[in-house]
Scaffold this motif. Structure first.
Motif, PDB file in Angstrom:
ATOM      1  N   GLY A   1      -1.441  -3.368   9.948  1.00 37.89           N
ATOM      2  CA  GLY A   1      -0.249  -4.272   9.785  1.00 37.89           C
ATOM      3  C   GLY A   1      -0.024  -4.438   8.383  1.00 37.89           C
ATOM      4  N   LEU A   2      -0.522  -3.661   7.468  1.00 35.61           N
ATOM      5  CA  LEU A   2      -0.216  -4.100   6.111  1.00 35.61           C
ATOM      6  C   LEU A   2       1.053  -3.376   5.663  1.00 35.61           C
ATOM      7  N   LYS A   3       1.641  -3.790   4.476  1.00 30.77           N
ATOM      8  CA  LYS A   3       2.824  -3.224   3.893  1.00 30.77           C
ATOM      9  C   LYS A   3       2.576  -2.003   3.443  1.00 30.77           C
ATOM     10  N   LEU A   4       3.580  -0.937   3.992  1.00 28.53           N
ATOM     11  CA  LEU A   4       2.941   0.467   3.587  1.00 28.53           C
ATOM     12  C   LEU A   4       4.193   1.234   3.366  1.00 28.53           C
ATOM     13  N   ALA A   5       4.226   2.187   2.413  1.00 27.79           N
ATOM     14  CA  ALA A   5       5.216   3.081   1.980  1.00 27.79           C
ATOM     15  C   ALA A   5       4.499   4.290   1.696  1.00 27.79           C
ATOM     16  N   VAL A   6       5.272   5.747   1.588  1.00 29.32           N
ATOM     17  CA  VAL A   6       4.857   6.888   1.415  1.00 29.32           C
ATOM     18  C   VAL A   6       5.424   7.574   0.483  1.00 29.32           C
ATOM     19  N   ILE A   7       4.640   8.699  -0.257  1.00 22.94           N
ATOM     20  CA  ILE A   7       5.437   9.473  -1.246  1.00 22.94           C
ATOM     21  C   ILE A   7       4.669  10.802  -0.706  1.00 22.94           C
ATOM     22  N   ASP A   8       5.549  11.956  -0.363  1.00 26.44           N
ATOM     23  CA  ASP A   8       5.193  13.105  -0.048  1.00 26.44           C
ATOM     24  C   ASP A   8       5.973  14.267  -0.091  1.00 26.44           C
ATOM     25  N   ALA A   9       5.708  15.447  -0.126  1.00 23.73           N
ATOM     26  CA  ALA A   9       6.765  16.681  -0.260  1.00 23.73           C
ATOM     27  C   ALA A   9       6.910  17.272   1.182  1.00 23.73           C
ATOM     28  N   GLY A  10       6.538  16.586   2.476  1.00 19.45           N
ATOM     29  CA  GLY A  10       6.288  17.209   3.557  1.00 19.45           C
ATOM     30  C   GLY A  10       4.945  16.931   4.317  1.00 19.45           C
ATOM     31  N   GLY A  11       4.861  17.718   5.359  1.00 19.38           N
ATOM     32  CA  GLY A  11       3.474  17.758   5.876  1.00 19.38           C
ATOM     33  C   GLY A  11       3.243  16.473   6.878  1.00 19.38           C
ATOM     34  N   GLU A  12       1.928  16.230   7.449  1.00 17.57           N
ATOM     35  CA  GLU A  12       1.893  15.269   8.331  1.00 17.57           C
ATOM     36  C   GLU A  12       1.975  13.781   8.072  1.00 17.57           C
ATOM     37  N   LEU A  13       2.002  13.409   6.750  1.00 11.82           N
ATOM     38  CA  LEU A  13       2.197  12.147   6.049  1.00 11.82           C
ATOM     39  C   LEU A  13       3.554  11.776   6.530  1.00 11.82           C
ATOM     40  N   ALA A  14       4.629  12.982   6.082  1.00 13.53           N
ATOM     41  CA  ALA A  14       5.904  12.817   6.066  1.00 13.53           C
ATOM     42  C   ALA A  14       6.369  12.394   7.617  1.00 13.53           C
ATOM     43  N   ASP A  15       5.828  13.005   8.674  1.00 17.41           N
ATOM     44  CA  ASP A  15       5.970  12.913  10.188  1.00 17.41           C
ATOM     45  C   ASP A  15       5.390  11.478  10.299  1.00 17.41           C
ATOM     46  N   ILE A  16       4.507  10.992   9.916  1.00 12.23           N
ATOM     47  CA  ILE A  16       3.992   9.587  10.097  1.00 12.23           C
ATOM     48  C   ILE A  16       5.032   8.690   9.717  1.00 12.23           C
ATOM     49  N   ALA A  17       5.620   8.848   8.432  1.00 12.09           N
ATOM     50  CA  ALA A  17       6.533   8.034   7.780  1.00 12.09           C
ATOM     51  C   ALA A  17       7.906   8.072   8.589  1.00 12.09           C
TER      52      ALA A  17
ATOM     53  N   HIS B   1       0.959  -1.286   0.042  1.00 11.95           N
ATOM     54  CA  HIS B   1      -0.092  -0.094  -0.075  1.00 11.95           C
ATOM     55  C   HIS B   1       0.903   1.239   0.168  1.00 11.95           C
ATOM     56  N   ILE B   2       0.545   2.177  -0.997  1.00 10.01           N
ATOM     57  CA  ILE B   2       1.459   3.290  -1.115  1.00 10.01           C
ATOM     58  C   ILE B   2       0.598   4.727  -0.911  1.00 10.01           C
ATOM     59  N   ALA B   3       0.870   5.371  -0.019  1.00  8.23           N
ATOM     60  CA  ALA B   3       0.092   6.560   0.323  1.00  8.23           C
ATOM     61  C   ALA B   3       0.773   7.846  -0.563  1.00  8.23           C
ATOM     62  N   ILE B   4       0.068   8.504  -1.404  1.00 10.84           N
ATOM     63  CA  ILE B   4       0.670   9.567  -1.924  1.00 10.84           C
ATOM     64  C   ILE B   4       0.023  10.991  -1.763  1.00 10.84           C
ATOM     65  N   SER B   5       0.590  11.884  -1.179  1.00 13.23           N
ATOM     66  CA  SER B   5      -0.084  13.203  -0.926  1.00 13.23           C
ATOM     67  C   SER B   5       1.003  14.342  -1.011  1.00 13.23           C
ATOM     68  N   ASP B   6       0.973  14.856  -2.271  1.00 19.24           N
ATOM     69  CA  ASP B   6       2.112  15.983  -2.432  1.00 19.24           C
ATOM     70  C   ASP B   6       2.209  16.887  -1.408  1.00 19.24           C
ATOM     71  N   SER B   7       0.974  17.249  -0.741  1.00 13.89           N
ATOM     72  CA  SER B   7       0.926  18.458   0.352  1.00 13.89           C
ATOM     73  C   SER B   7       1.505  17.470   1.782  1.00 13.89           C
ATOM     74  N   GLY B   8       1.096  16.087   1.701  1.00  9.38           N
ATOM     75  CA  GLY B   8       1.251  15.419   2.997  1.00  9.38           C
ATOM     76  C   GLY B   8       0.350  15.769   3.995  1.00  9.38           C
ATOM     77  N   ASN B   9      -0.870  16.520   3.569  1.00  8.66           N
ATOM     78  CA  ASN B   9      -1.961  16.757   4.484  1.00  8.66           C
ATOM     79  C   ASN B   9      -3.161  16.620   4.074  1.00  8.66           C
ATOM     80  N   THR B  10      -3.449  15.853   3.109  1.00 11.49           N
ATOM     81  CA  THR B  10      -4.705  15.449   2.426  1.00 11.49           C
ATOM     82  C   THR B  10      -5.504  14.144   3.477  1.00 11.49           C
ATOM     83  N   VAL B  11      -6.337  14.658   3.885  1.00 11.79           N
ATOM     84  CA  VAL B  11      -7.213  13.958   4.835  1.00 11.79           C
ATOM     85  C   VAL B  11      -7.385  12.504   4.273  1.00 11.79           C
TER      86      VAL B  11
END
Length: 310
Positions: A92-108, A69-79
């Motif tokens: 517990g799923l396999k997870l990766a992230v693409i972002d330019a910052g924001g909350e998603l970056a903090d989680i990663a 599962h890959i979460a993509i949010s350029d802002s990193g804040n898309t709810v």
């Protein structure tokens, strides 16, 4: 965006940081708006990719526990994307992230997830090839990244094509029609017109549209809509001959009824070149339409206002 800026996106080399990259044969991308586009673009480059897109809160109704599962949010804040990422992590799923910052970056960073950070400061639709490069790196498709890096085309000819198309579509309702295999290019055209030019637009596919939407243009009602309609057929020399014939007949029937039909060739020696060139043509077309309308091509004020009201 200039042609040279686009080449820079093609050649950009993503770096995978954070945790170890899990292996999986299937991919589920969670993303909204322009941040979901790289998943569609990846499937355009290779239609055999086992990759699905989730454009909603949480996870799909049927959860693929073996997929990446890959979460993509350029802002990193898309709810919606944050909801997707949190649900995947909690399951517990396999997870990766693409972002330019924001909350998603903090989680990663906090959860030591594998992630790619893309350059910031662009609207997601204008960051498509940064996001696409990041996605291809995460799923190990260096062959597709190499195909993008090798792309070049005649920017002056593309600019002239954009100017001509913008002249046709000024003050109109564009309807982008294309074969199913090139469906992403019609959808991307619509998104450019919606967000950059702030104009309604339609995207649909052959042969399905021949069974329904086409019928709505047989009569003059509602006249206000019909008068504004401008059909744009995206023609690919590699299309199935049966689809090409449908396009020919459709154009003939619409022109006989006084409708405007413009045929745009999808040029390029590779799928990567077709994708990049048409994206650039529509990027420039939409900006020209925005200029003609006197609107800011970069802001999406209604979208931002909507988010604030939530």
């Amino acid at each position: 965006m200039r042609y040279q800026d686009l080449l820079q996106e093609f050649a950009w080399k993503p770096v995978i940081e954070g945790g170890a990259m899990p292996q999986a044969s299937r991919v589920v991308v969670g993303g909204m708006g322009g941040s979901a586009l790289p998943a569609n673009a990846a499937r355009f480059l290779d239609p055999t990719l086992s990759l699905s897109t989730h454009r909603d809160y949480d996870l799909p109704e049927v959860v693929d526990t073996d997929a990446l599962h890959i979460a993509i949010s350029d802002s990193g804040n898309t709810v919606e994307t944050l909801s997707f990422a949190k649900a995947a992590y909690e399951r517990g799923l396999k997870l990766a992230v693409i972002d330019a910052g924001g909350e998603l970056a903090d989680i990663a960073e906090k959860e030591v997830l594998p992630f790619v950070r893309v350059p910031s400061g662009l609207q997601p639709r204008d960051s498509l090839f940064y996001l696409l490069n990041a996605l291809l790196a995460l799923i190990g498709r260096e062959d597709l990244r190499a195909a993008l890096a090798a792309v070049s085309f005649d920017a002056d000819a593309a600019e002239q094509e954009s100017r001509s198309l913008a002249g046709t579509l000024t003050g109109a309702l564009p309807l982008f029609y294309v074969s199913r295999t090139n469906g992403f290019l019609a959808y991307a055209s619509k998104i450019h017109v919606n967000e950059t030019a702030k104009m309604p637009a339609v995207a649909n596919l052959f042969p399905e549209l021949n069974h329904n939407e086409m019928q709505s243009f047989d009569s003059s009602a509602p006249e206000a809509v019909v008068a504004l309609a401008r059909f744009v057929l995206l023609r690919d020399a590699n299309d199935d001959p049966r689809i090409a014939r449908r396009m020919d007949v459709f154009a003939e029937l619409m022109r006989a009824r006084g409708r405007s039909v413009t045929e745009v060739p999808l040029l390029g020696a590779t799928r990567a070149e077709q994708l990049a060139r048409h994206w650039f043509v529509m990027h420039r077309t939409a900006r020209m339409l925005a200029e003609a309308r006197g609107v800011d091509p970069d802001t999406v004020s209604l979208v931002e206002d909507f988010k604030k009201r939530l």
